[in-house]
Design a protein around this motif. Structure first.
Motif, mmCIF file in Angstrom:
data_model
loop_
_atom_site.group_PDB
_atom_site.id
_atom_site.type_symbol
_atom_site.label_atom_id
_atom_site.label_comp_id
_atom_site.label_asym_id
_atom_site.label_seq_id
_atom_site.Cartn_x
_atom_site.Cartn_y
_atom_site.Cartn_z
ATOM 1 N N CYS A 95 0.881 -1.124 -0.117
ATOM 2 C CA CYS A 95 0.733 0.082 -0.486
ATOM 3 C C CYS A 95 0.460 0.958 0.240
ATOM 4 O O CYS A 95 2.364 1.164 0.265
ATOM 5 C CB CYS A 95 -1.010 0.131 1.106
ATOM 6 S SG CYS A 95 -2.066 -1.242 0.796
ATOM 7 N N ARG A 152 0.461 4.324 1.804
ATOM 8 C CA ARG A 152 1.367 3.877 2.703
ATOM 9 C C ARG A 152 -0.018 2.643 3.622
ATOM 10 O O ARG A 152 -0.612 2.412 3.903
ATOM 11 C CB ARG A 152 0.702 5.792 3.249
ATOM 12 C CG ARG A 152 -0.672 6.206 3.407
ATOM 13 C CD ARG A 152 -0.657 7.063 4.182
ATOM 14 N NE ARG A 152 -0.083 8.688 3.101
ATOM 15 C CZ ARG A 152 -0.991 10.384 3.937
ATOM 16 N NH1 ARG A 152 -1.790 9.825 4.134
ATOM 17 N NH2 ARG A 152 -0.284 10.553 2.977
ATOM 18 N N VAL A 153 -0.073 2.686 5.220
ATOM 19 C CA VAL A 153 -0.180 2.288 6.022
ATOM 20 C C VAL A 153 -1.357 2.926 6.603
ATOM 21 O O VAL A 153 -1.054 3.908 7.703
ATOM 22 C CB VAL A 153 0.699 1.104 6.755
ATOM 23 C CG1 VAL A 153 -1.087 0.171 7.907
ATOM 24 C CG2 VAL A 153 1.080 -0.154 5.913
ATOM 25 N N CYS A 154 -2.563 3.080 5.878
ATOM 26 C CA CYS A 154 -4.083 3.320 7.328
ATOM 27 C C CYS A 154 -3.513 2.880 9.289
ATOM 28 O O CYS A 154 -3.251 1.602 9.027
ATOM 29 C CB CYS A 154 -5.285 3.112 6.340
ATOM 30 S SG CYS A 154 -4.974 4.008 4.669
ATOM 31 N N TYR A 159 -5.716 2.736 11.200
ATOM 32 C CA TYR A 159 -7.002 1.350 11.452
ATOM 33 C C TYR A 159 -6.826 0.939 10.541
ATOM 34 O O TYR A 159 -7.982 -0.489 11.232
ATOM 35 C CB TYR A 159 -8.470 2.057 11.256
ATOM 36 C CG TYR A 159 -8.864 2.186 9.466
ATOM 37 C CD1 TYR A 159 -9.376 1.246 8.832
ATOM 38 C CD2 TYR A 159 -8.458 3.529 8.755
ATOM 39 C CE1 TYR A 159 -9.244 1.919 7.509
ATOM 40 C CE2 TYR A 159 -8.485 3.837 7.361
ATOM 41 C CZ TYR A 159 -9.389 2.950 6.933
ATOM 42 O OH TYR A 159 -9.220 2.926 5.517
ATOM 43 N N CYS A 160 -5.869 0.374 9.982
ATOM 44 C CA CYS A 160 -6.141 -1.496 8.947
ATOM 45 C C CYS A 160 -5.552 -2.404 9.879
ATOM 46 O O CYS A 160 -4.248 -2.375 10.169
ATOM 47 C CB CYS A 160 -5.384 -0.520 7.506
ATOM 48 S SG CYS A 160 -4.852 -1.859 6.930
ATOM 49 N N PHE A 171 -4.704 -5.117 8.237
ATOM 50 C CA PHE A 171 -4.838 -6.390 7.102
ATOM 51 C C PHE A 171 -3.296 -6.847 6.860
ATOM 52 O O PHE A 171 -1.814 -5.882 7.577
ATOM 53 C CB PHE A 171 -5.197 -5.796 5.859
ATOM 54 C CG PHE A 171 -6.376 -5.927 5.450
ATOM 55 C CD1 PHE A 171 -7.096 -6.745 6.382
ATOM 56 C CD2 PHE A 171 -6.984 -4.726 5.454
ATOM 57 C CE1 PHE A 171 -8.219 -6.565 6.224
ATOM 58 C CE2 PHE A 171 -8.305 -4.529 4.851
ATOM 59 C CZ PHE A 171 -8.714 -5.532 5.679
ATOM 60 N N VAL A 229 -0.061 -6.058 5.722
ATOM 61 C CA VAL A 229 0.173 -5.015 4.174
ATOM 62 C C VAL A 229 1.784 -4.815 4.762
ATOM 63 O O VAL A 229 1.856 -4.843 5.935
ATOM 64 C CB VAL A 229 -0.525 -3.717 4.052
ATOM 65 C CG1 VAL A 229 -2.141 -4.128 3.375
ATOM 66 C CG2 VAL A 229 -0.736 -2.848 5.334
ATOM 67 N N GLY A 235 -6.338 -6.720 -0.304
ATOM 68 C CA GLY A 235 -4.824 -6.318 -0.426
ATOM 69 C C GLY A 235 -4.734 -5.616 0.627
ATOM 70 O O GLY A 235 -6.304 -5.725 1.460
ATOM 71 N N GLY A 236 -4.638 -4.832 1.178
ATOM 72 C CA GLY A 236 -2.965 -3.788 0.080
ATOM 73 C C GLY A 236 -3.986 -3.656 -1.044
ATOM 74 O O GLY A 236 -5.009 -3.004 -1.144
ATOM 75 N N THR A 237 -3.133 -3.054 -1.591
ATOM 76 C CA THR A 237 -3.603 -2.214 -2.768
ATOM 77 C C THR A 237 -2.896 -2.867 -4.261
ATOM 78 O O THR A 237 -1.952 -3.007 -4.895
ATOM 79 C CB THR A 237 -2.784 -0.915 -3.313
ATOM 80 O OG1 THR A 237 -3.718 -0.507 -1.980
ATOM 81 C CG2 THR A 237 -3.782 0.010 -4.309
ATOM 82 N N ASN A 293 -6.885 1.580 -5.480
ATOM 83 C CA ASN A 293 -7.081 2.369 -4.369
ATOM 84 C C ASN A 293 -6.815 4.647 -5.358
ATOM 85 O O ASN A 293 -5.890 3.738 -6.629
ATOM 86 C CB ASN A 293 -6.291 2.724 -3.172
ATOM 87 C CG ASN A 293 -6.429 2.607 -2.058
ATOM 88 O OD1 ASN A 293 -7.491 1.798 -2.073
ATOM 89 N ND2 ASN A 293 -5.566 1.258 -1.758
ATOM 90 N N ARG A 320 -6.118 8.792 4.832
ATOM 91 C CA ARG A 320 -5.548 7.843 3.201
ATOM 92 C C ARG A 320 -4.712 8.539 2.413
ATOM 93 O O ARG A 320 -4.873 10.308 2.363
ATOM 94 C CB ARG A 320 -7.211 7.561 2.539
ATOM 95 C CG ARG A 320 -8.285 6.868 3.736
ATOM 96 C CD ARG A 320 -8.193 5.413 3.694
ATOM 97 N NE ARG A 320 -7.911 5.169 2.151
ATOM 98 C CZ ARG A 320 -7.883 3.867 2.240
ATOM 99 N NH1 ARG A 320 -8.419 2.711 2.910
ATOM 100 N NH2 ARG A 320 -7.812 3.025 1.023
HETATM 101 S S1 SF4 Z 1 -5.470 -2.683 2.993
HETATM 102 FE FE1 SF4 Z 1 -6.425 -0.724 2.529
HETATM 103 S S2 SF4 Z 1 -6.939 -0.053 5.017
HETATM 104 FE FE2 SF4 Z 1 -5.089 -1.560 4.594
HETATM 105 S S3 SF4 Z 1 -3.707 -0.039 4.562
HETATM 106 FE FE3 SF4 Z 1 -4.051 -0.598 2.057
HETATM 107 S S4 SF4 Z 1 -5.460 0.974 1.656
HETATM 108 FE FE4 SF4 Z 1 -5.107 1.140 4.092
#
Ligand code: SF4
Length: 390
Positions: A15, A17-19, A21-22, A24, A26, A67-69, A103, A140
Motif C-alpha cells: 500500500c 501508506r499503511v492507514c 485503522y488497518c 490487514f 500490508v 490487499g493491500g493495493t 485505490n 488515506r
Molecule cells: S489495505 Fe486498505 S486500509 Fe489497509 S493500508 Fe491499504 S489502503 Fe489502507
C-alpha cells in the motif's frame, strides 16, 4: 447440492501508506521496485502451483485480487497471475468474475485500460469518503479530487462493473456528511457499494489514539443511525442490500464475496491469505487455513519450499461449523435456510440455538419462507445477534 467449483483470492501486500485503522497484512510502498514485484509474482505462482491440486477436479468461478493495493502491480503482473490461475482449472460455464481492488491515485489510473485488457472485469475502488477531512482522519493516501478522477477514468476505460467502498462513523463525520457521501457515490451509478462502519481493531495506531482520547469514533447509536441512512439512501438509488455491508443492482452481487457467506471453497494465496474447503473425507465439517502474516517470513517459506503457513487445513469441529453457518447465513438477505442447516447438522437452527426465539421476540430476527433473517432492527444490532450463536 454443493457446487464443485473454486474461487481464488490473491493477496498483494503493498500500500502507498499503511492507514492507521488497518489490520490487514500490508507493508508501505509508494512505488514498487520491479525486482521486488517480480519476486512477489513468482512466489504467488509457486504457491498457486503447490496448492491448486487440493482443489483438483473443480471448475473456476472467480478470481479476486485484494490487499493491500493490488493495482500497484503492473498490468503485466496481473495478466501473468490471471493466466496462471486459468491454467489450473476449467471455467465453470458462467463468465469468470475477476475483481481488482484499487485505490485512487495517479499511477493506477493510467493502468486501467491495461488491467481491463488483462482480463479484469470488476473494480473495487477504495473511495471511502467524498470529504477530504474524513479521508485525512482515516489517514488515506488519496484526496477527493483523485477519487473523482479515478471513477471517471474507470468508466472511460470501459469498466461496467464498479464497486465503491465507503466508510461511515469516521470521527468528526456527521449524519449529513454520510448521506452526502452516498449521494456522491450514487452519481456514478455504481453497480455495487460496500459500506462499512469504521471499526477499531486492536493493535492498530487508531486503537491507541482512541485509548488515549485523541480520537472519538461514532457511538453505537450514531453508528446505527448512519447505517440506517446509508441503507435507505442506497436502496432509493437502486442498490439492494444483500449482506450487512453489501449493496448491489440486480445481477451485480459480488460472486466472489458470496462464496465466503455460502461457505464455498476459496483458495487464498499470498501473505496472510485465508483458504476454505467444503466438507470432505476426513473433514466432515469443512476446513480452514491461514497463511503466514509477515511478508518476509511468507516469502522465505515459499522460496524455501516450505509452504505458506500451517502445513495442512485445520478441520472445523461440528460446533465451529454450526456457528459459522449461522453467523454467515444471517449476514445475508436470503438468511439462514432452516432445512439446509438441518440437512448438514441434523437439527434445526432454533433447536441448536433456542435464543433465536428470544431474538425474534426482541424484534431482531424473523422467520419466514423457511429461513431465519435479520429484521431492519436486526441489521443495526447484528453483533448482539451473532454473540448468541457462539
Ligand atoms: S489495505 Fe486498505 S486500509 Fe489497509 S493500508 Fe491499504 S489502503 Fe489502507
Amino acid at each position: 447440492m454443493r457446487r464443485k467449483d473454486v474461487g481464488v483470492y490473491i493477496h498483494v501486500p503493498f500500500c502507498e501508506r499503511v492507514c492507521p485503522y488497518c489490520d490487514f497484512a500490508v507493508v508501505a510502498r509508494r512505488v514498487i521496485d520491479p525486482a521486488e514485484e517480480a519476486r512477489l509474482v513468482t512466489a504467488l505462482q509457486t504457491e498457486l502451483r503447490a496448492r491448486a491440486p487440493a482443489y483438483a477436479g473443480r471448475s473456476l468461478a472467480t478470481i479476486y485480487f485484494g490487499g493491500g493495493t493490488p493495482s500497484l502491480l503492473r498490468p503485466a503482473s496481473i495478466a501473468g497471475l490471471i493466466e496462471a490461475v486459468r491454467g489450473q482449472w476449467n471455467p465453470d460455464g458462467e463468465p469468470l468474475e475477476i475483481t481488482l481492488e484499487l485505490n485512487p491515485s495517479t499511477v493506477e489510473r493510467e493502468r486501467l485500460p491495461a488491467f481491463r485488457d488483462a482480463g479484469v472485469d470488476r473494480l473495487s475502488i477504495g473511495v471511502q469518503s467524498f470529504d477530504d477531512e474524513s479521508l485525512h482522519r482515516l489517514g488515506r493516501a488519496h484526496r477527493v479530487d483523485e477519487a473523482h478522477r479515478t471513477l471517471e477514468a474507470a468508466r472511460s476505460a470501459g469498466f461496467t462493473n464498479l464497486s465503491l467502498d465507503l466508510i461511515f462513523g469516521v470521527p468528526s463525520q456527521d449524519l449529513a456528511g454520510v448521506r452526502k457521501d452516498v449521494r456522491e457515490a450514487l452519481a456514478y451509478r455504481p453497480e455495487h457499494v460496500s459500506a462499512y462502519g469504521l471499526t477499531v481493531e486492536e493493535g492498530t495506531p487508531y486503537a491507541t489514539a482512541v485509548a488515549r482520547g485523541q480520537l472519538q469514533p461514532a457511538d453505537d447509536e450514531t453508528g446505527a443511525a448512519m447505517m440506517e441512512a446509508v441503507s435507505a439512501d442506497l436502496g432509493a438509488g437502486g442498490l439492494e442490500r444483500y449482506e450487512i455491508s453489501s449493496y448491489a443492482r440486480p445481477g451485480y452481487q459480488a460472486r466472489h464475496n458470496r462464496r465466503y457467506w455460502r461457505r464455498e471453497p476459496v483458495l487464498g494465496i499470498g501473505v496472510g491469505a485465508h483458504s476454505s474447503e467444503s466438507p470432505g473425507s476426513g473433514t466432515p465439517f469443512g476446513a480452514r487455513r491461514a497463511n503466514e502474516r509477515q511478508l518476509a517470513a511468507w516469502l522465505a517459506r515459499i522460496e524455501g519450499g516450505g509452504g505458506a503457513g500451517p502445513p495442512q487445513f485445520e478441520a472445523l469441529s461440528e460446533p465451529e461449523a454450526r456457528s459459522e453457518a449461522g453467523f454467515l447465513g444471517l449476514r445475508t438477505q436470503p438468511g439462514l435456510n432452516r432445512r439446509r442447516f438441518e440437512a448438514e447438522f441434523g437439527l434445526l437452527p432454533e433447536v441448536c440455538w433456542p435464543a433465536l426465539q428470544e431474538l425474534r421476540e426482541a424484534g431482531l430476527l424473523e422467520e419466514a419462507d423457511g429461513a431465519w433473517r435479520l429484521t431492519q432492527r436486526g441489521w443495526l444490532l447484528s453483533d448482539t445477534v451473532f454473540e448468541r450463536l457462539v
